[in-house]
Write an enzyme that holds these catalytic residues in place. Structure first.
Site, PDB file in Angstrom:
ATOM      1  N   ASN A 266      -7.985   4.276   5.186  1.00  0.00           N
ATOM      2  CA  ASN A 266      -7.493   5.279   4.343  1.00  0.00           C
ATOM      3  C   ASN A 266      -7.741   6.676   4.942  1.00  0.00           C
ATOM      4  OD1 ASN A 266      -5.606   3.775   2.653  1.00  0.00           O
ATOM      5  ND2 ASN A 266      -7.189   3.508   1.245  1.00  0.00           N
ATOM      6  N   GLU A 305      -7.934  -3.476  -2.157  1.00  0.00           N
ATOM      7  CA  GLU A 305      -7.911  -4.192  -1.200  1.00  0.00           C
ATOM      8  C   GLU A 305      -8.056  -5.629  -1.379  1.00  0.00           C
ATOM      9  OE1 GLU A 305     -11.870  -2.277  -0.556  1.00  0.00           O
ATOM     10  OE2 GLU A 305     -10.013  -1.735  -1.411  1.00  0.00           O
TER      11      GLU A 305
END
Length: 386
Positions: A266, A305
């Site tokens: 990210n 995640e």
């Protein structure tokens, strides 16, 4: 599509739904009044039998009965088509033709009255009965102009054609009388049409609101147990639905999956890339659940995640083989997106799970195995013994 085009499409869809409501109402009314229609016609002709030219009413009687039968068959067909499919178009052209024939058949009932006028009460009964029937039909169909106008046109044209064969002084009175009566009926029909259109609009609006509410409730119910990004089950579903209880056998397996260094994905490549990784992983897990033998496997996104997969598989070697296949497929997603090594790849912890055991217990052991996979260098599968 422009805003004007969208509004035009919505207006067209609205008119189509409103027409469908009106046609369903008319078809149901036609079904319920068919006996009254036949009885009314027979009574009118029966009253005409007191007139010297009673035989002249036999052909109009036959025309009326044919019109009633054809309309009954048409509207029965319309009802069946509408019930079969919500998107079926309404056969307005055929309905308009039948309406014109129906109007002409009503006019034919009073033609013998003014072709050979008699000062007899039966003449007034016949004329009054015809205009009452016409008024009722126009009142009920006024909201559907493509039916009401052909019906009125069929009646008026037939009436005027017959009036053309009468002496001019009689024709003037007939046309004047028809105009007077038509004005009264038309005024009432306009008010009735507006009322029925308002009622149909209200019904369509209520139906749309009901559909929107059902859709909103379905979405709320779905997202209460599913992750909005990936579509997999969420943590709540994993713990509350107890789906593993439906699996056959006493021994199964739980996989706990964590994407390696996902925060860096990210930070360095953007959240859009991170979402693509998450969606790709969910696609791999979802495809496995859909294609694997048995119906008790399921996958969930626990958050961030982290994912979990319940395998309704008792054999450890088979479970390890499946875990390795999933690991390879998930790791290839990161490679396909051009991510550096060990960035966005998958580490998997696998643990057996026994019947009667809580999900949290199996996840706890799988978490130990996952920790070992991370400690051993990530991007691998590790097993925890029960």
């Amino acid at each position: 599509m422009s805003e004007a085009g969208t509004d035009e499409t919505e207006d067209h869809q609205w008119r189509r739904e409103r027409l469908r409501v009106l046609m369903e109402s008319s078809a149901e009314l036609e079904r319920r009044t068919i006996i009254a229609n036949v009885v009314g016609t027979v009574l009118i002709v029966a009253a005409a039998q007191w007139l010297p030219n009673a035989r002249d009413f036999l052909v109009p009687l036959l025309l009326r009965l044919i019109a009633i039968l054809c309309n009954a068959l048409l509207y029965d067909r319309i009802r069946k088509r509408m019930r079969a499919s919500a998107g079926t178009p309404v056969p307005l052209r055929l309905a308009g033709v039948m309406a014109a024939f129906g109007g002409a058949s009503w006019a034919s009932l009073i033609i013998p009255v003014f072709m050979q006028p008699y000062l007899h009460p039966a003449s007034y009964i016949v004329t009054t009965g015809v205009f009452i029937g016409v008024a009722l039909i126009l009142t009920n169909s006024a909201a559907i102009t493509r039916i009401a106008l052909p019906f009125a046109g069929g009646f008026v044209v037939t009436f005027l054609v017959a009036a053309a064969f009468t002496p001019w002084n009689t024709a003037v009175w007939l046309i004047g009388g028809l105009t007077f009566i038509a004005t009264g009926i038309g005024t009432f029909c306009i008010g009735s049409a507006r009322q029925r259109l308002d009622a149909a609009d209200t019904l369509v609006e209520n139906q749309r609101l009901s559909e929107e509410l059902e859709e909103a409730l379905a979405r709320a119910e779905f997202f209460a147990e599913h992750d909005p990004l990936t579509g997999l089950f969420n943590r709540r579903a994993l713990f509350e639905r107890q789906m593993h209880l439906d699996a056959p056998g006493d021994k199964h397996h739980m996989l706990l999956i964590d994407l390696d260094n996902f925060k860096q994905v990210n930070d360095r490549f953007g959240h859009e890339t991170g979402d693509r990784v998450l969606i790709g992983v969910a696609q791999v897990l979802g495809d496995f659940v859909a294609k694997a033998q048995g119906e008790s496997h399921f996958a969930a996104r626990l958050g961030g995640e982290e994912f979990a997969v319940f395998l309704a598989v008792s054999d450890e070697q088979e479970a390890d083989r499946i875990a390795a296949q999933l690991h390879l497929a998930m790791s290839s997603i990161a490679i396909g997106l051009g991510l550096p090594p060990k960035l966005g790849t998958a580490s998997i912890g696998i643990s057996p799970m026994y019947r009667g055991e809580q999900v949290c217990d199996a996840l706890h052991r799988a978490d130990h195995a996952l920790y070992q996979a991370k400690r051993d260098g990530r991007n691998r599968v590790c097993r925890e013994a029960a």
